[in-house]
Enzyme design. Structure first.
Site, mmCIF file in Angstrom:
data_model
loop_
_atom_site.group_PDB
_atom_site.id
_atom_site.type_symbol
_atom_site.label_atom_id
_atom_site.label_comp_id
_atom_site.label_asym_id
_atom_site.label_seq_id
_atom_site.Cartn_x
_atom_site.Cartn_y
_atom_site.Cartn_z
ATOM 1 C CE LYS A 93 -4.254 -2.133 2.066
ATOM 2 N NZ LYS A 93 -3.715 -3.312 2.607
HETATM 3 P P1 BMP Z 1 -8.236 -10.707 7.076
HETATM 4 O O1 BMP Z 1 -9.176 -11.871 6.196
HETATM 5 O O2 BMP Z 1 -7.449 -11.915 8.260
HETATM 6 O O3 BMP Z 1 -9.118 -9.772 7.871
HETATM 7 O O4 BMP Z 1 -6.819 -10.013 6.164
HETATM 8 C C1 BMP Z 1 -7.358 -9.186 5.275
HETATM 9 C C2 BMP Z 1 -6.220 -8.689 4.660
HETATM 10 O O5 BMP Z 1 -6.395 -7.980 3.444
HETATM 11 C C3 BMP Z 1 -5.198 -7.932 5.523
HETATM 12 O O6 BMP Z 1 -4.091 -8.281 5.098
HETATM 13 C C4 BMP Z 1 -5.422 -6.597 4.900
HETATM 14 O O7 BMP Z 1 -4.255 -5.836 5.321
HETATM 15 C C5 BMP Z 1 -5.770 -6.525 3.624
HETATM 16 N N1 BMP Z 1 -6.893 -5.573 3.320
HETATM 17 C C6 BMP Z 1 -8.094 -5.626 3.971
HETATM 18 O O8 BMP Z 1 -8.399 -6.331 4.944
HETATM 19 N N2 BMP Z 1 -9.163 -4.592 3.468
HETATM 20 C C7 BMP Z 1 -8.691 -3.484 2.562
HETATM 21 O O9 BMP Z 1 -9.531 -2.822 2.172
HETATM 22 C C8 BMP Z 1 -7.401 -3.929 1.794
HETATM 23 C C9 BMP Z 1 -6.527 -4.857 2.102
HETATM 24 O O10 BMP Z 1 -5.353 -4.872 1.666
#
Ligand code: BMP
Length: 259
Positions: A93
């Site tokens: 990002k």
């Molecule tokens: P999780 O499924 O454990 O919540 O992880 C989501 C992943 O996606 C994390 O690595 C986070 O940085 C990324 N992410 C997100 O959750 N929302 C966004 O809008 C953009 C992302 O990159």
């Protein structure tokens, strides 16, 4: 409607080499699952990827959370990528002026430009960020531009999203797709919708993350590649859970393209 076309057809339309490869991998391996391997130990990351590599099209890293980073870790990750035929997305990002981002991308401890097939980038600083990456990335690299976020109360507005999509249109060879939540965000079938915020077991976390179901993100919201982190990483049996996600997500996709 871009979301009704099968991945193999969309692979033929794209100007970005990584989007072409990703569409092709999804069609070949029959998976649109991206594993977000948010672990802080390189051994644990490699162990998990060894187990679920065959079920994913993309592995998403946050390289700056790894506590024991070495160049050899990358060598091994890339070997697994070869073996299981998946791509690697570094979810950095980037969000600074072009000059700084070109240094962050290709210098420093991690030298992301060297190994990541694609990276995530905020449009916030303006077009210079894409110019910088366009100049420093070689031809088989891609960018997912953040057009929307999954987290509650995020400050992205509809105007910001629209301007982001317009900005991307100027760099067709660089842009792989958008990190976004809605089908209406963009129309171009050659670009990939990467959607995080998916979990079967839970609807949110304690820090603002919002989860949707596979059905909702694929059938209603137009997701092409679906990012799952803790839904798999924190499962009792991550390998078995990865198969559950893979099968559920693929079923939604086949339903979508078969009308
Ligand atoms: P999780 O499924 O454990 O919540 O992880 C989501 C992943 O996606 C994390 O690595 C986070 O940085 C990324 N992410 C997100 O959750 N929302 C966004 O809008 C953009 C992302 O990159």
């Amino acid at each position: 409607d871009r979301t009704l076309l099968p991945y193999e057809k969309r692979a033929e339309l794209t100007s970005n080499s990584i989007a072409k490869r990703l569409f092709t991998i999804m069609a070949t391996k029959k998976t649109n699952l991206c594993l977000s391997v948010d672990l802080t130990s390189s051994t644990k990351i490699l162990d998990l990827v060894q187990k679920v590599g065959e079920h994913v099209c993309l592995v998403k890293t946050h390289i700056d959370i790894v506590e024991d980073y070495t160049d050899n870790f990358i060598v091994q990750l890339k070997e697994l990528a070869q073996k299981f035929n998946f791509l690697v997305l570094e979810d950095r990002k980037y969000a600074d002026i072009g000059h700084t981002v070109s240094l962050q991308y290709s210098k420093g401890l991690y030298n992301v430009a060297d190994w990541a097939d694609c990276v995530t980038v905020h449009s916030l600083p303006g077009e210079g960020i894409l110019k910088a990456l366009n100049d420093s990335a070689h031809s088989s690299r891609g960018v997912f531009l953040l057009a929307e976020m999954s987290s509650e109360g995020n400050l992205i507005t509809p105007d910001y999203t629209e301007a982001t999509v317009k900005m991307a249109a100027k760099y067709p060879e660089l842009i792989t797709g958008f990190v976004c939540q809605k089908k209406s965000t963009f129309k171009d079938p050659s670009l990939i919708q990467l959607t995080p915020g998916v979990q079967l077991e839970s609807s949110k976390d304690e820090l603002g993350q919002v989860y949707n179901t596979p059905e909702k993100v694929i059938l209603e919201n137009g997701a092409d590649v679906i990012v799952v982190g803790r839904g798999i990483v924190s499962a009792k049996n991550p390998e078995a859970q990865a198969v559950v996600y893979k099968d559920t997500l693929w079923k939604c996709y086949t339903k979508r393209v078969s009308g």
